[in-house]
Design an enzyme around this catalytic site. Sequence first.
Site, short mmCIF file in Angstrom:
data_model
loop_
_atom_site.label_atom_id
_atom_site.label_comp_id
_atom_site.label_asym_id
_atom_site.label_seq_id
_atom_site.Cartn_x
_atom_site.Cartn_y
_atom_site.Cartn_z
CG HIS A 103 -4.71 0.51 -4.25
ND1 HIS A 103 -4.12 0.53 -3.01
CD2 HIS A 103 -5.70 -0.42 -4.17
CE1 HIS A 103 -4.73 -0.33 -2.21
NE2 HIS A 103 -5.69 -0.92 -2.90
CE1 TYR A 162 -5.80 -7.50 -7.53
CE2 TYR A 162 -6.17 -8.36 -5.33
CZ TYR A 162 -5.82 -7.32 -6.16
OH TYR A 162 -5.51 -6.10 -5.63
CE LYS A 201 -6.36 -0.48 4.69
NZ LYS A 201 -7.65 -0.69 4.00
NE ARG A 238 -3.55 -2.16 2.84
CZ ARG A 238 -3.30 -3.29 3.51
NH1 ARG A 238 -2.11 -3.44 4.10
NH2 ARG A 238 -4.20 -4.24 3.60
NE ARG A 260 -2.87 -3.46 -1.49
CZ ARG A 260 -2.44 -4.24 -0.50
NH1 ARG A 260 -1.15 -4.48 -0.36
NH2 ARG A 260 -3.30 -4.81 0.32
CG HIS A 305 -6.30 -8.45 1.04
ND1 HIS A 305 -6.47 -8.88 -0.26
CD2 HIS A 305 -6.03 -7.12 0.94
CE1 HIS A 305 -6.32 -7.87 -1.08
NE2 HIS A 305 -6.06 -6.78 -0.38
#
Length: 319
Positions: free
Chosen positions: A260, A295, A189, A165, A263, A286
């Site tokens: 992004h 994806y 995160k 990120r 990414r 994630h």
Amino acid sequence: MAIFATKFFHSSIMGDHQKTTGQIRQQFVRYLKLQRGLSPNTLDAYEHDVDKLLAYLQAQDLHVLDVKLEDLQQFAAGLHDIGIGPRSQCRILSGVRAFYRFLVLDGYLEQDPTELLESPVLGEHLPEFLTPAEVDRLKDSIDLSKPEGHRNRAIIEVLFSCGLRVSELVNLKMSNVYREEQFVRILGKGAKERLVPISETAFHEIDLYMPWRDSLKIKPGEEDYLFLNRRGAHLTRTMILIMLKQQADEAGIEKTISPHTLRHSFATALLEGGADLRVIQALLGHESIGTTEIYTHLSDTTLREAVLEHHPRNLKWEK
């Protein structure tokens, strides 16, 4: 509806009744900081979402603890009426749900009024991505006669090689880059750490950047940040975005480019190379496999295009 919009966004929280609401809000923010470990950006988003709800409730003369499902449905309808898009509506309602889960958890309420609150249905959105050849075009478009040229090449390569990120990139520390092991340690995160492999190509670009970095007068406290600006301070997300958009123009890439995008390009390249979806989930950081599953749709689209282009049943033969 204009009156609703004005009250919705500009009502201030005041008076004894609202003071109690303000105290509840403060406790919610404290809970997010101390127990959820959210990043500053995510924390700000939650606060703004809850503030929208509190301003709406004040305009309707409703106390936060007296709210029913119907009130929240009216709030959600108001978001739509003032022109907020479905994706932003979903994000705001997610913040509202987190707020009411906290109120139940902390003993303010016995029942969560958001349990049956529905979010708008989102259409499937396939993120833009670049092929490895397009990433090379992006890097090759950089003017290496400029002082920050090698830095920008290194930034692009690290984003593409590691799938970071942009917030993770700008906060990447030199002490978290392990050359011998070929890993970088990332604080993602929710303050969750993960190890991500880094390619020799990325290390090569970093090595070319380091002489310029070493020539900078680095500001106190910024010494450990890998990527710095000309003033010796670590970069911002906006700086990265502007650089990438400029390079996309220089490279003649017409896709909408952002950090992004690289990414997404990382994840797509792995999937099309045969990587397991769970591996990609871990590398991207994630929390849910559902986030990573987009994806698979990207890959399906690519496969379909390949069949349409190359299968003999789809070829138009010339006479």
